[in-house]
Design an enzyme around this catalytic site. Structure first.
Site, short mmCIF file in Angstrom:
data_model
loop_
_atom_site.label_atom_id
_atom_site.label_comp_id
_atom_site.label_asym_id
_atom_site.label_seq_id
_atom_site.Cartn_x
_atom_site.Cartn_y
_atom_site.Cartn_z
N TYR A 199 0.85 -1.20 0.00
CA TYR A 199 0.00 0.00 0.00
C TYR A 199 0.88 1.25 0.00
CZ TYR A 199 -3.43 3.45 1.63
OH TYR A 199 -4.23 4.55 1.75
N ILE A 242 -8.14 8.82 9.15
CA ILE A 242 -9.43 9.43 8.79
C ILE A 242 -10.57 8.44 9.07
CG2 ILE A 242 -10.77 10.50 6.92
CD1 ILE A 242 -8.17 12.01 7.64
#
Lengths: 246, 81
Positions: free
Chosen positions: A154, A187
């Site tokens: 990632y 987030i």
């Protein structure tokens, strides 16, 4: 801030993409919303109608298929004749220790997070070049800037987003096209909701501002970068992370 | 204006050449006027002229005037004399 502008957003049905779509629409933009989950996308469209914003264009295509991307841009170009901003938001994250990542996972992560982003930048920049103006906003990640254990693939894909952003910014600046990235920190999204509580607390403790970020925090940064208020800003990687340390 | 005349005119205007110099054997990167930057401008001009959006693979493949005719034919543009 975005009256009369056309803003294309991938991964617009949930989380950060949804918040960006709503924020852009609230500022007057006509949005082009891309997602595979049409039911969720219809919800976003309903919310946009509630804002009395311009009617969104809803699209469902495979963002990793170059032909499908081309067909989508052709369709929208015929309808709108302009593209002011592209937000490459769609992405996937599959955490795994390096030795346990399959080749398929690597391929899939790069297909969505990098290749699809490049395909969209190619078509968007061609349309924007005609008007000698436009803004491309790529959603990277704090992991792409600083790395994290268990997120090698990632992180590599999000670092690639940064490289693409900085190079394209230099290439496209003479044509009036700006290219920037946003690097979100921790987030509140569906992905985060799946975290075990000890992992959640551990990550929250690493945020110096002491709170988790909201999708709206990212959306406001995206609106700024899409708008003319950032007309001299390009090639930047804007961290929106509450001073998170990874 | 026929499609062929429009294609010639678009090439000539985009590349800054007289129409008389636009022929089938006009080839990408063999004249100074047709470099990669000019190629992207040419593609945009062709898209405007024929109201199409050319796929990325065709952008790369459009290596001559003759090739441009063949590619645009795929998009439904006819070039019968």
């Amino acid at each position: 801030m975005l009256d009369g502008k056309v803003v294309w957003i991938t991964g617009a049905s949930r989380g950060i993409g949804r918040a960006i779509a709503l924020a852009c629409a609230a500022e007057g933009a006509r949005t082009v919303l891309v997602a595979r989950e049409q039911a969720h996308l219809q919800d976003v469209a309903e919310a946009i109608r509630g804002l009395h914003a311009p009617e969104p264009i809803l699209l469902d295509y495979d963002i990793t298929d170059l032909r499908a991307v081309g067909a989508a841009f052709s369709q929208v170009h015929k309808e709108t004749r302009r593209l002011d901003a592209l937000v490459n938001n769609a992405g996937i994250m599959q955490d795994a220790l390096l030795g346990m990542v399959s080749a398929d996972q690597i391929q899939q992560t790069f297909s969505v997070n990098v290749f699809a982003l490049l395909y969209h930048m190619q078509y968007a920049s061609r349309l924007m070049a005609r008007r000698q103006a436009g803004s491309i906003i790529n959603i990277s990640s704090i992991i792409g800037r600083f790395g994290n254990s268990g997120q090698t693939v990632y992180g590599a894909s999000k670092a690639a987003v940064i490289g693409a952003t900085q190079s394209a910014a230099k290439e496209l600046a003479p044509q009036g096209i700006r290219v920037n990235a946003i690097a979100p920190g921790f987030i509140q999204t569906d992905m985060v909701r799946q975290l075990a509580s000890d992992k959640f607390d551990e990550r929250l403790a690493s945020v110096r501002m002491g709170r988790i970020g909201t999708p709206e925090d990212i959306a406001q940064a995206a609106v700024f970068l899409a708008s003319d208020r950032s007309s001299y800003v390009t090639g930047q990687i804007l961290g929106v992370d509450g001073a998170m340390v990874v | 204006m026929s499609s062929l005349d429009k294609l010639r005119a678009t090439f000539a205007e985009s590349l800054g050449l007289p129409v008389s110099e636009v022929s089938d054997d006009l080839t990408y990167n063999t004249i100074a006027q047709w470099d990669s930057v000019a190629h992207m401008a040419l593609i945009a001009a062709l898209e405007d002229a024929f109201d199409v959006l050319i796929e990325t693979e065709d952008v790369i493949d459009m290596s001559s005037f003759a090739k441009a005719k063949a590619i645009l034919t795929k998009y439904g543009i006819g070039f019968d004399a």
